[in-house]
Design a protein around this motif. Structure first.
Motif, PDB file in Angstrom:
ATOM      1  N   ASP A 365       0.860  -1.182   0.070  1.00 40.18           N
ATOM      2  CA  ASP A 365       0.207   0.444   0.279  1.00 40.18           C
ATOM      3  C   ASP A 365       0.666   1.420  -0.085  1.00 40.18           C
ATOM      4  OD1 ASP A 365      -2.254  -1.669   0.480  1.00 40.18           O
ATOM      5  OD2 ASP A 365      -2.653  -1.398   1.921  1.00 40.18           O
ATOM      6  N   PHE A 366       2.200   1.286   0.263  1.00 38.23           N
ATOM      7  CA  PHE A 366       3.020   2.334   0.403  1.00 38.23           C
ATOM      8  C   PHE A 366       2.391   3.596   1.035  1.00 38.23           C
ATOM      9  CE2 PHE A 366       5.153  -0.407  -2.860  1.00 38.23           C
ATOM     10  CZ  PHE A 366       6.097  -0.755  -2.419  1.00 38.23           C
ATOM     11  N   ASP A 367       1.514   3.027   2.566  1.00 32.78           N
ATOM     12  CA  ASP A 367       1.709   4.311   3.085  1.00 32.78           C
ATOM     13  C   ASP A 367       2.404   5.554   2.911  1.00 32.78           C
ATOM     14  OD1 ASP A 367      -0.546   5.719   4.803  1.00 32.78           O
ATOM     15  OD2 ASP A 367       0.680   5.599   5.982  1.00 32.78           O
ATOM     16  N   GLY A 368       1.536   7.014   2.762  1.00 33.99           N
ATOM     17  CA  GLY A 368       2.430   8.184   3.110  1.00 33.99           C
ATOM     18  C   GLY A 368       2.822   8.611   3.996  1.00 33.99           C
ATOM     19  N   ASP A 369       2.233   8.372   4.013  1.00 30.88           N
ATOM     20  CA  ASP A 369       2.620   9.508   6.268  1.00 30.88           C
ATOM     21  C   ASP A 369       3.697   8.315   6.900  1.00 30.88           C
ATOM     22  OD1 ASP A 369       0.731  11.094   6.649  1.00 30.88           O
ATOM     23  OD2 ASP A 369      -0.588   9.388   7.445  1.00 30.88           O
ATOM     24  N   ASN A 370       3.546   7.057   6.226  1.00 35.97           N
ATOM     25  CA  ASN A 370       5.207   5.975   6.752  1.00 35.97           C
ATOM     26  C   ASN A 370       6.537   6.888   6.308  1.00 35.97           C
ATOM     27  OD1 ASN A 370       6.162   3.710   8.069  1.00 35.97           O
ATOM     28  ND2 ASN A 370       6.490   2.717   6.365  1.00 35.97           N
ATOM     29  N   GLU A 371       6.416   6.651   5.030  1.00 34.88           N
ATOM     30  CA  GLU A 371       7.225   7.103   4.106  1.00 34.88           C
ATOM     31  C   GLU A 371       7.979   8.396   4.800  1.00 34.88           C
ATOM     32  OE1 GLU A 371       7.478   9.211   0.037  1.00 34.88           O
ATOM     33  OE2 GLU A 371       6.683   7.199  -0.583  1.00 34.88           O
ATOM     34  N   ARG A 372       7.139   9.448   4.940  1.00 36.01           N
ATOM     35  CA  ARG A 372       7.465  11.295   5.573  1.00 36.01           C
ATOM     36  C   ARG A 372       8.371  10.129   6.596  1.00 36.01           C
ATOM     37  NH1 ARG A 372       2.532  12.441   2.635  1.00 36.01           N
ATOM     38  NH2 ARG A 372       1.133  12.103   4.454  1.00 36.01           N
ATOM     39  N   SER A 373       7.654   9.733   7.506  1.00 33.14           N
ATOM     40  CA  SER A 373       8.295  10.185   9.057  1.00 33.14           C
ATOM     41  C   SER A 373       9.859   9.262   8.753  1.00 33.14           C
ATOM     42  CB  SER A 373       6.636   8.402  10.023  1.00 33.14           C
ATOM     43  OG  SER A 373       7.520   8.279  11.019  1.00 33.14           O
ATOM     44  N   PHE A 374       9.797   7.983   7.687  1.00 28.43           N
ATOM     45  CA  PHE A 374      11.173   7.269   7.440  1.00 28.43           C
ATOM     46  C   PHE A 374      12.017   9.158   7.353  1.00 28.43           C
ATOM     47  CE2 PHE A 374      14.426   6.693   4.608  1.00 28.43           C
ATOM     48  CZ  PHE A 374      15.167   5.701   5.021  1.00 28.43           C
ATOM     49  N   ASN A 375      11.503   9.620   6.092  1.00 29.47           N
ATOM     50  CA  ASN A 375      12.024  10.667   5.399  1.00 29.47           C
ATOM     51  C   ASN A 375      12.664  11.548   6.612  1.00 29.47           C
ATOM     52  OD1 ASN A 375      12.775   9.860   3.161  1.00 29.47           O
ATOM     53  ND2 ASN A 375      10.941  10.126   2.587  1.00 29.47           N
ATOM     54  N   GLN A 376      12.331  11.831   7.892  1.00 37.20           N
ATOM     55  CA  GLN A 376      11.617  13.413   8.525  1.00 37.20           C
ATOM     56  C   GLN A 376      13.099  12.645   9.604  1.00 37.20           C
ATOM     57  OE1 GLN A 376       8.550  13.395  11.315  1.00 37.20           O
ATOM     58  NE2 GLN A 376       8.776  15.583  11.918  1.00 37.20           N
ATOM     59  N   LYS A 377      13.007  11.203   9.495  1.00 38.47           N
ATOM     60  CA  LYS A 377      14.144  10.704  10.666  1.00 38.47           C
ATOM     61  C   LYS A 377      15.260  10.804  10.483  1.00 38.47           C
ATOM     62  CE  LYS A 377      11.142   8.531  13.729  1.00 38.47           C
ATOM     63  NZ  LYS A 377       9.925   8.935  14.220  1.00 38.47           N
ATOM     64  N   ILE A 378      15.469  10.272   9.254  1.00 38.78           N
ATOM     65  CA  ILE A 378      16.731  10.274   8.449  1.00 38.78           C
ATOM     66  C   ILE A 378      17.214  11.931   7.564  1.00 38.78           C
ATOM     67  CG2 ILE A 378      15.958   9.894   5.701  1.00 38.78           C
ATOM     68  CD1 ILE A 378      18.750   8.031   7.839  1.00 38.78           C
ATOM     69  N   ASP A 379      16.715  12.572   7.815  1.00 36.74           N
ATOM     70  CA  ASP A 379      17.096  13.813   7.242  1.00 36.74           C
ATOM     71  C   ASP A 379      17.034  13.797   8.527  1.00 36.74           C
ATOM     72  OD1 ASP A 379      16.273  13.572   5.304  1.00 36.74           O
ATOM     73  OD2 ASP A 379      14.189  15.382   5.044  1.00 36.74           O
TER      74      ASP A 379
END
Length: 500
Positions: A365-379
């Motif tokens: 399903d590639f949930d967009g909130d999950n992706e955003r949360s990941f990117n925020q942490k690695i940023d």
């Protein structure tokens, strides 16, 4: 699970690609997810990152790798920290140790207790209370006991110096034993669907790959994340002007020391990384202040031992992809970003990216909130390391070249400026959960650069000065006693894990 991933394709081998395959093959064991690695026989890996930080030990443990076999196969040596030569001023040096410095006293940060002791007349260095720093000075080493007997044994940490090419070979063999599918081919085309998700890869051997998820380990070019998905790049050159490195390997002329040496030069800095069988050397420099030829001359005049390969120049742009994870693609290693190797964080960022990815593991399903949360942490991880590297430049007292004069007035992010401002008031640094560099790491650089706070915490005046002096003297003596009973770094390597 109906929407579970069934396959992951890693594009590109090298250290990053095989680290991804190794960690995922461990973490996803029993999931039924097939992992494939597409590795081109025509593309050489950069293979510069040979110095690591202590998280490499977490990676080895998480992947259930035998440490002795890994060290022997990669010709690794141990690393207790980094010695910085000529950074604060020419002719001076300081050390950034791994692990703790001192132990907190009555609930107060040890650095505050040390500041109080200095105000009372002590001439002991802050690093006199670091087990790792004293071990490095005496070139002694032993693995930390699984059950430390005292605070000294519990207080140091270590990383590894290793051969990046041998690491990739070791991990590749391990992955093949674990059922990872290796495909020797070059990707000719990346096919996207109508949503801008990667639908498949066309290979130069005529084959095709269709996978649920793709990990881009194609180096600076970012074949998937940038050339195909066009996520964009966040350029941090305004903060960190070094944009080129010249590297060379040399034959060892002495036993390897248990630390990396980073020496400030006219237009940047050089590194020396001693492995068991050879040393890695390089000069990271800013091209606006130094030509390639001059950089080559500077490096070759500073190395010891016979050259084992031809020096080469590697251009880079400091920064990161605007999105490390986009749709069904994760960028890893140089494909995700590049921060100069001053604190040896390249392999750490590969591991940390994978850890975040596993925590945010997607389904189809590639949930967009999950992706955003990941990117925020690695940023946040990238920005933290960027800020820590900036600290080395903006606090230097050097003014003896155009490059170092630029550093005197360099642009500094508000995050760094505010941290230094608060520190200078009374030596306090806030550490938030998840940060890699501890307050002790910041203290090591600031103290090494002669940045001393104006005051210490006022409640330290309630301490009995004589009792504090006795406690600190006992701590120093305990460190010296423990370290003197350790074998030399060279003897420890030869006795327990000599290179094959």
């Amino acid at each position: 699970m109906q929407n579970a991933l069934t396959s992951i394709c890693v594009v590109g081998g090298g250290t990053a690609g095989w680290m991804a395959a190794t960690l995922l093959s461990s973490a996803l064991r029993g999931s039924g997810i097939q992992i494939s690695v597409v590795e081109s026989p025509d593309i050489a890996t950069i293979g510069v990152g040979e110095s690591t930080v202590p998280s490499i030990m977490d990676f080895i443990q998480a992947c259930q790798i035998n440490l002795k076999e890994f060290i022997q196969a990669t010709s690794a040596s141990f690393k207790l920290g980094i010695r910085f030569d000529d950074w604060s001023l020419p002719g001076e040096q300081f050390f950034h140790p791994f692990g703790r410095v001192g132990k907190d006293i009555n609930g107060f940060d040890f650095y505050q207790a040390w500041l109080k002791s200095v105000a009372d007349g002590s001439d002991a260095r802050w690093l006199d209370y670091s087990p790792g720093a004293i071990m490095a000075e005496q070139q002694r080493f032993m693995l930390r006991p699984l059950q430390p007997q005292n605070w000294v044994q519990a207080g140091y940490a270590h990383a590894l110096h290793l051969d990046a090419a041998l690491v990739a070979s070791f991990l590749r063999e391990l992955c093949l034993q674990r059922g990872v599918n290796r495909i020797e081919a070059t990707v000719n085309q990346v096919v996207l669907d109508h949503r801008s998700f990667i639908q498949g890869l066309a290979l130069d051997n005529g084959g095709e790959i269709h996978s649920d998820f793709y990990i881009d380990c194609t180096g600076f070019k970012g074949l998937l994340i940038e050339q195909s998905l066009q996520t964009g790049y966040l350029d941090w050159s305004d903060y960190l002007p070094c944009n080129r490195a010249v590297t060379v390997q040399t034959k060892n002329v002495a036993p390897p020391v248990p630390y990396t040496v980073a020496t400030a030069r006219e237009a940047g800095w050089t590194w020396s990384i001693p492995l068991q069988h050879r040393s890695g050397n390089g000069y990271v420099f800013a091209s606006r202040f130094c030509s390639d030829d001059k950089a080559m001359d500077t490096l070759l005049s500073s190395v010891q031992g016979r050259l084992l390969n031809e020096p080469r120049v590697i251009p880079f742009v400091t920064g990161k992809r605007k999105k490390i994870w986009h749709n069904n693609c994760l960028a890893l290693g140089l494909a995700g970003g590049f921060l100069e190797p001053l604190e040896s964080t390249a392999i750490h960022l590969v591991y940390k990216t994978l850890v975040h990815f596993i925590k945010h593991f997607p389904d189809r399903d590639f949930d967009g909130d999950n992706e955003r949360s990941f990117n925020q942490k690695i940023d946040q991880d990238y920005e933290e390391i960027r800020d820590f590297i900036i600290l080395h430049y903006c606090t230097s007292g050097r003014k003896d070249s155009e490059f170092w004069r630029w550093c005197q007035n360099m642009p500094v992010p508000d995050s760094v400026r505010e941290k230094i401002r608060v520190f200078k008031k009374r030596g306090q640094l806030e550490h938030t959960p998840g940060q890699f560099f501890t307050s002790d790491s910041w203290y090591a650089i600031l103290e090494g650069m002669k940045q001393r706070p104006h005051k210490y915490h006022p409640l330290l005046d309630a301490f009995n000065s004589d009792a504090l002096t006795r406690t600190l003297n006992e701590n120093r003596q305990q460190i010296r006693h423990e370290v003197q009973n350790m074998p030399s770094h060279h003897d420890y390597l030869q006795a327990h894990c000599p290179a094959l």
